[in-house]
Write a protein that holds these residues in place. Structure first.
Motif, mmCIF file in Angstrom:
data_model
loop_
_atom_site.group_PDB
_atom_site.id
_atom_site.type_symbol
_atom_site.label_atom_id
_atom_site.label_comp_id
_atom_site.label_asym_id
_atom_site.label_seq_id
_atom_site.Cartn_x
_atom_site.Cartn_y
_atom_site.Cartn_z
ATOM 1 N N ALA A 10 -32.719 48.490 27.973
ATOM 2 C CA ALA A 10 -32.781 47.099 28.416
ATOM 3 C C ALA A 10 -33.176 46.195 27.255
ATOM 4 O O ALA A 10 -34.006 46.537 26.440
ATOM 5 N N ARG A 11 -32.519 45.024 27.177
ATOM 6 C CA ARG A 11 -32.861 44.051 26.148
ATOM 7 C C ARG A 11 -33.055 42.703 26.819
ATOM 8 O O ARG A 11 -32.145 42.179 27.447
ATOM 9 N N ALA A 12 -34.216 42.147 26.628
ATOM 10 C CA ALA A 12 -34.484 40.839 27.204
ATOM 11 C C ALA A 12 -33.998 39.730 26.289
ATOM 12 O O ALA A 12 -33.623 38.657 26.746
ATOM 13 N N GLU A 13 -34.021 39.980 24.965
ATOM 14 C CA GLU A 13 -33.705 38.919 24.018
ATOM 15 C C GLU A 13 -32.202 38.787 23.822
ATOM 16 O O GLU A 13 -31.457 39.750 23.939
ATOM 17 N N ALA A 14 -31.774 37.540 23.548
ATOM 18 C CA ALA A 14 -30.394 37.318 23.135
ATOM 19 C C ALA A 14 -30.239 37.797 21.703
ATOM 20 O O ALA A 14 -31.169 37.721 20.894
ATOM 21 N N ARG A 15 -29.049 38.277 21.378
ATOM 22 C CA ARG A 15 -28.777 38.761 20.026
ATOM 23 C C ARG A 15 -27.532 38.050 19.500
ATOM 24 O O ARG A 15 -26.443 38.189 20.062
ATOM 25 N N LEU A 16 -27.698 37.298 18.436
ATOM 26 C CA LEU A 16 -26.611 36.519 17.861
ATOM 27 C C LEU A 16 -26.442 36.900 16.399
ATOM 28 O O LEU A 16 -27.422 37.081 15.678
ATOM 29 N N ALA A 17 -25.203 37.008 15.948
ATOM 30 C CA ALA A 17 -24.940 37.385 14.558
ATOM 31 C C ALA A 17 -23.817 36.537 13.986
ATOM 32 O O ALA A 17 -22.849 36.201 14.680
ATOM 33 N N LEU A 18 -23.955 36.206 12.711
ATOM 34 C CA LEU A 18 -22.897 35.560 11.941
ATOM 35 C C LEU A 18 -22.532 36.492 10.791
ATOM 36 O O LEU A 18 -23.401 36.906 10.016
ATOM 37 N N ILE A 19 -21.250 36.808 10.677
ATOM 38 C CA ILE A 19 -20.754 37.687 9.620
ATOM 39 C C ILE A 19 -19.745 36.914 8.787
ATOM 40 O O ILE A 19 -18.801 36.321 9.327
ATOM 41 N N ARG A 53 -13.792 42.531 3.270
ATOM 42 C CA ARG A 53 -13.300 42.264 4.623
ATOM 43 C C ARG A 53 -13.459 43.501 5.506
ATOM 44 O O ARG A 53 -13.780 43.385 6.697
ATOM 45 N N ASN A 54 -13.239 44.684 4.930
ATOM 46 C CA ASN A 54 -13.470 45.913 5.700
ATOM 47 C C ASN A 54 -14.937 46.059 6.067
ATOM 48 O O ASN A 54 -15.282 46.506 7.167
ATOM 49 N N ASP A 55 -15.834 45.703 5.130
ATOM 50 C CA ASP A 55 -17.270 45.800 5.404
ATOM 51 C C ASP A 55 -17.679 44.841 6.518
ATOM 52 O O ASP A 55 -18.485 45.186 7.389
ATOM 53 N N ALA A 56 -17.125 43.618 6.482
ATOM 54 C CA ALA A 56 -17.433 42.657 7.544
ATOM 55 C C ALA A 56 -16.961 43.177 8.891
ATOM 56 O O ALA A 56 -17.655 43.047 9.911
ATOM 57 N N ARG A 57 -15.811 43.792 8.881
ATOM 58 C CA ARG A 57 -15.275 44.336 10.123
ATOM 59 C C ARG A 57 -16.138 45.483 10.641
ATOM 60 O O ARG A 57 -16.408 45.581 11.840
ATOM 61 N N LEU A 58 -16.571 46.361 9.742
ATOM 62 C CA LEU A 58 -17.439 47.469 10.125
ATOM 63 C C LEU A 58 -18.748 46.947 10.716
ATOM 64 O O LEU A 58 -19.250 47.473 11.717
ATOM 65 N N TYR A 99 -25.001 38.388 8.050
ATOM 66 C CA TYR A 99 -24.505 39.394 7.105
ATOM 67 C C TYR A 99 -23.445 38.744 6.235
ATOM 68 O O TYR A 99 -22.520 38.086 6.733
ATOM 69 N N TYR A 100 -23.576 38.954 4.924
ATOM 70 C CA TYR A 100 -22.603 38.392 3.990
ATOM 71 C C TYR A 100 -22.121 39.475 3.041
ATOM 72 O O TYR A 100 -22.919 40.210 2.439
ATOM 73 N N ALA A 101 -20.803 39.589 2.916
ATOM 74 C CA ALA A 101 -20.189 40.472 1.930
ATOM 75 C C ALA A 101 -19.250 39.622 1.089
ATOM 76 O O ALA A 101 -18.341 38.983 1.620
ATOM 77 N N GLY A 102 -19.466 39.606 -0.195
ATOM 78 C CA GLY A 102 -18.655 38.784 -1.078
ATOM 79 C C GLY A 102 -19.365 38.580 -2.402
ATOM 80 O O GLY A 102 -20.353 39.244 -2.713
ATOM 81 N N HIS A 103 -18.888 37.631 -3.193
ATOM 82 C CA HIS A 103 -19.515 37.326 -4.466
ATOM 83 C C HIS A 103 -20.784 36.507 -4.243
ATOM 84 O O HIS A 103 -20.833 35.611 -3.387
ATOM 85 N N ILE A 143 -32.815 38.319 10.686
ATOM 86 C CA ILE A 143 -32.460 39.367 9.733
ATOM 87 C C ILE A 143 -31.326 38.838 8.859
ATOM 88 O O ILE A 143 -30.288 38.404 9.376
ATOM 89 N N LEU A 144 -31.517 38.854 7.550
ATOM 90 C CA LEU A 144 -30.482 38.436 6.614
ATOM 91 C C LEU A 144 -30.113 39.633 5.734
ATOM 92 O O LEU A 144 -30.999 40.262 5.148
ATOM 93 N N ILE A 145 -28.825 39.930 5.641
ATOM 94 C CA ILE A 145 -28.347 41.096 4.892
ATOM 95 C C ILE A 145 -27.292 40.622 3.901
ATOM 96 O O ILE A 145 -26.283 40.025 4.290
ATOM 97 N N LEU A 146 -27.526 40.896 2.631
ATOM 98 C CA LEU A 146 -26.653 40.400 1.570
ATOM 99 C C LEU A 146 -26.075 41.557 0.767
ATOM 100 O O LEU A 146 -26.767 42.185 -0.035
ATOM 101 N N ASP A 147 -24.806 41.855 1.024
ATOM 102 C CA ASP A 147 -24.070 42.806 0.188
ATOM 103 C C ASP A 147 -23.243 41.953 -0.768
ATOM 104 O O ASP A 147 -22.016 41.930 -0.736
ATOM 105 N N ALA A 148 -23.964 41.228 -1.638
ATOM 106 C CA ALA A 148 -23.344 40.112 -2.357
ATOM 107 C C ALA A 148 -23.615 40.126 -3.842
ATOM 108 O O ALA A 148 -23.537 39.098 -4.483
ATOM 109 N N CYS A 149 -23.933 41.277 -4.398
ATOM 110 C CA CYS A 149 -24.226 41.309 -5.824
ATOM 111 C C CYS A 149 -23.389 42.412 -6.463
ATOM 112 O O CYS A 149 -23.868 43.239 -7.212
ATOM 113 N N ARG A 150 -22.094 42.426 -6.113
ATOM 114 C CA ARG A 150 -21.243 43.553 -6.491
ATOM 115 C C ARG A 150 -20.894 43.562 -7.965
ATOM 116 O O ARG A 150 -20.716 44.596 -8.556
ATOM 117 N N ASN A 151 -20.699 42.403 -8.569
ATOM 118 C CA ASN A 151 -20.512 42.324 -10.010
ATOM 119 C C ASN A 151 -20.760 40.879 -10.425
ATOM 120 O O ASN A 151 -21.152 40.055 -9.602
#
Length: 700
Positions: free
Chosen positions: A26-35, A51-56, A102-106, A152-160
């Motif tokens: 059971a979850r009482a809280e709303a859960r919202l995400a921006l990818i 784009r594959n990572d965002a989809r995953l 969640y952000y994936a990119g430069h 929660i902030l997740i940054l897969d954004a330092c690839r090169n």
């Protein structure tokens, strides 16, 4: 990574228990995400996997109860608008809401500030970042202003370094950021480090994150510690994720599932209630018949399987066969259907929503060997296999012609076949797809493709689409290519495109729909007529090739059956033959691939002097198991070995016992005839190389 193969079965088992006993966390809280996933950059290095990572991440978060908004390849205006709308929705979700970005990119840092780079950014000097990019601080402020409990902030954004040679003279990677007000910020790499984009479909960070998020009972900090260990191991210590947190209470993405109300292994007696029996139990049986060859198995909602096949010698009068197994693998009933003249084969059987079953079969009249005609039909039978009515569906003069049937939601079925207007002229062959109602009336029909070099492979049905995959040959080049046509359930054509890579021959054999709507296609690939390899592909519903994998085990290999697994991977089966240097026996091959196409485990199976074939391979989410059917082909009395309830981790156990394999035993038997021993060693060393490492070391 060493622990992954034992983590996801635990999640699957927990999920199955919650379905069986009707409970869920059971979850009482709303859960919202921006990818946001940006990869198709034009002014800087394009990123293949974002784009594959965002989809995953979208698929993973939706499983965890998040309402997800996604922005793919967004420019600055698109990113800004998505962040603002996300902040507004988060403010309206209440104080208990959980927000995730969640952000994936430069991404780059400049003077201690982190910038996320939109798709069309034009950055010539470092100061352009302020006008062309989005700051991480602005996104964090939007989330903090919502006043919700957890962000929660997740940054897969330092690839090169996307600005190498122009800006970014200060440092590599991203800068530390302060997580304030009940937030946690996770970086794919430590400050100053860069993160790997990955050599597969997804980055190492995205793969590890998706797996760790779905482990029950972990607080969020434990999730990211698991990610750190996995990524460090996958990159050989070159990439070490980093986290900063100001969370003041434990946050769970997936709490431990509550104890089941009913123990299915030993259910208690409840006053006035009948305790339901388990719908399945593992079994391993040999289904005997008069030269019976099982060709399909479909799990039934009430338990057990409906099977189809052919009864009779391969070169004699054959009859179409249908039978039902109970959940323990016992044959409840079976029926045969004979042609008025010639031979009849059972192709597949499916449950009929109106009651009973549909049996798809084919008929080949006796002929003089010069002409050939095959017609396809469907028998409607009741729940005990008794015939109700037969419908003639299509006819063709092509020996390799095929037909497929799939159930339609609301009743009726979808049907596709390669038929011919002139039964003696293969060039008149044309492939079509139909939808019929439960009374056999056509609702719609659509043409797919045609010509003498077109071969139908399979049809699959998702919640909103019908897919037909097929192969055709380029007469000038000689290569085979694989194509995917799609339609909605009302018959509207949605597209048809080539899905096989260029440069080699690719032929499809089987197709399955994954849980997220992707398609898993299995077949064969060849650069040389004398060498054929297994081919497995993952394709989006729009026909975009996500992953394509070939696997060479011996000389000639065909992947003929595929079953999609809940984790996004697939079970694949096929047959193996040696071109020369061995007896030419045909063996069965089973393998498990993860969602990126990486081989998890494989198991060749066979015996000297026998031709084995894979008749059935199926996975049922309701059963949580695989259904496997192996038959000894090419004989007048083939055996059908049927097994169900096989755990997906069966490969490790079976392979550990592979020293008892007939090929291995004969190869190491110094008393065996030399020719037989040579044949056995040829396969044994290809199938189980780890058992011969000492021999190789001694030779060296």
């Amino acid at each position: 990574m060493t622990h992954r193969t034992i983590i996801w079965p635990t999640v699957l088992i927990a999920a199955l228990l919650s379905v069986i006993v009707g409970i869920a966390p059971a979850r009482a809280e709303a859960r919202l995400a921006l990818i946001i996933g940006n990869g198709n950059y034009s002014s800087m290095t394009a990123l293949r996997n974002t784009r594959n990572d965002a989809r995953l991440m979208r698929e993973t978060l939706e499983k965890l109860g998040f309402e997800v908004v996604e922005a793919i390849d967004a420019d600055r205006r698109g990113m800004s608008r998505a962040v603002q709308e996300f902040g507004s929705r988060l403010r309206g979700a209440g104080e208990a809401a959980m927000g995730l970005f969640y952000y994936a990119g430069h991404g780059v840092q400049s003077r201690g500030e982190n910038y996320l780079i939109p798709l069309e950014a034009q950055i010539e000097v470092e100061s352009d970042l302020e006008f062309e990019a989005i700051t991480l601080a602005s996104i964090l402020r939007q989330m903090q202003d919502a006043g919700n409990a957890t962000n929660i902030l997740i940054l897969d954004a330092c690839r090169n370094n996307p600005l190498a040679g122009t800006t970014r003279s200060a440092s590599r990677g991203l800068a530390p950021a302060r997580a304030e007000g009940g937030a946690i910020i996770a970086f794919a790499a430590a400050p100053g480090q860069t993160a790997a984009d990955g050599t597969g479909v997804n980055s190492p960070y995205a793969i590890a994150l998706a797996e760790a998020m779905q482990e029950p009972g972990l607080v969020i900090e434990q999730v990211f510690r698991r990610v750190l260990v996995d990524v460090e191991e996958a990159t050989g210590g070159q990439q070490i994720p980093w986290v900063q947190s100001s969370l003041r209470s434990d946050v769970y993405l997936l709490p431990e599932a509550p104890e089941p109300i009913i123990n299915l292994a030993d259910p208690p007696a409840l006053p006035g209630q009948r305790v339901p029996e388990p719908r399945f139990e593992p079994f391993d049986k040999t289904l005997e018949g008069t030269a019976l060859q099982v060709s399909s198995a479909t799990a039934l909602p009430e338990g057990g399987f409906i099977l189809s096949g052919t009864e009779g010698p391969e070169k004699g009068n054959r009859k179409a066969w249908i039978g039902q197994l109970d959940p323990k693998g016992n044959l409840q009933w079976s029926r045969t259907f004979a042609a008025d003249e010639g031979h009849s084969d059972g192709i597949s059987a499916i449950k009929r929503e109106e009651g009973g079953f549909y049996l798809l079969g084919s008929e080949e009249p006796s002929n003089d060997g010069e002409t050939f005609i095959r017609s396809f039909w469907i028998w409607v039978v009741d729940g005990d296999g008794n015939p109700i009515i037969q419908w003639e569906m299509a006819a063709t003069g092509d020996r390799e012609a095929k037909a497929v049937i799939q159930p339609a939601a609301g009743g009726g079925f979808f049907f596709t076949a390669l038929a011919a207007s002139d039964l003696l002229d293969k060039s008149s062959a044309y492939m079509s797809v139909f939808r019929f109602d439960g009374a056999g009336r056509s609702i719609w029909a659509q043409g797919v493709d045609g010509g003498p070099t077109v071969r139908l492979a399979d049809m699959a049905v998702s919640a909103d689409r019908v897919f037909v995959t097929y192969s055709k040959s380029d007469e000038e080049v000689g290569n085979w290519t694989t194509w995917l046509a799609s339609y909605d359930h009302d018959g509207q054509f949605l597209g048809n495109r080539q899905i096989s890579p260029e440069g080699s021959s690719h032929g499809a054999e089987s197709m399955a729909v994954a849980a997220n709507g992707d398609l898993v296609i299995a077949g064969a690939q060849s650069d040389d007529p004398g060498n054929v390899d297994f081919w497995v592909a993952r394709v989006s519903p729009q026909g975009e090739l996500i992953a394509s994998v070939t696997h060479d085990l011996l000389d000639l290999e065909w992947a003929t059956k595929v079953a999609a697994l809940p984790d996004g991977g697939a079970m694949v089966g096929g047959r193996i033959m040696a071109r020369d240097g061995s007896t030419g026996d045909q063996d069965v091959w089973l393998a498990q691939f993860d969602r990126s196409g990486a081989l998890v485990a494989e198991l060749p199976m066979g015996d000297l002097g026998s031709d084995d074939d894979l008749g059935v391979l199926a996975y049922s989410p309701e059963y949580g198991m695989t259904m496997l059917g192996i038959r000894e082909a090419g004989t007048d009395h083939p055996e059908n070995m049927l097994a169900a309830g096989l755990p997906l981790e069966m490969f490790a156990t079976l392979r550990e016992g592979s020293s008892t394999n007939a090929y291995v035993r004969t190869c190491k038997d110094e008393t065996a005839e030399q020719s037989e021993r040579d044949d056995a060693c040829y396969r044994a060393k290809a199938y189980f190389p780890e058992l011969f490492e000492d021999d190789v070391a001694a030779t060296d």
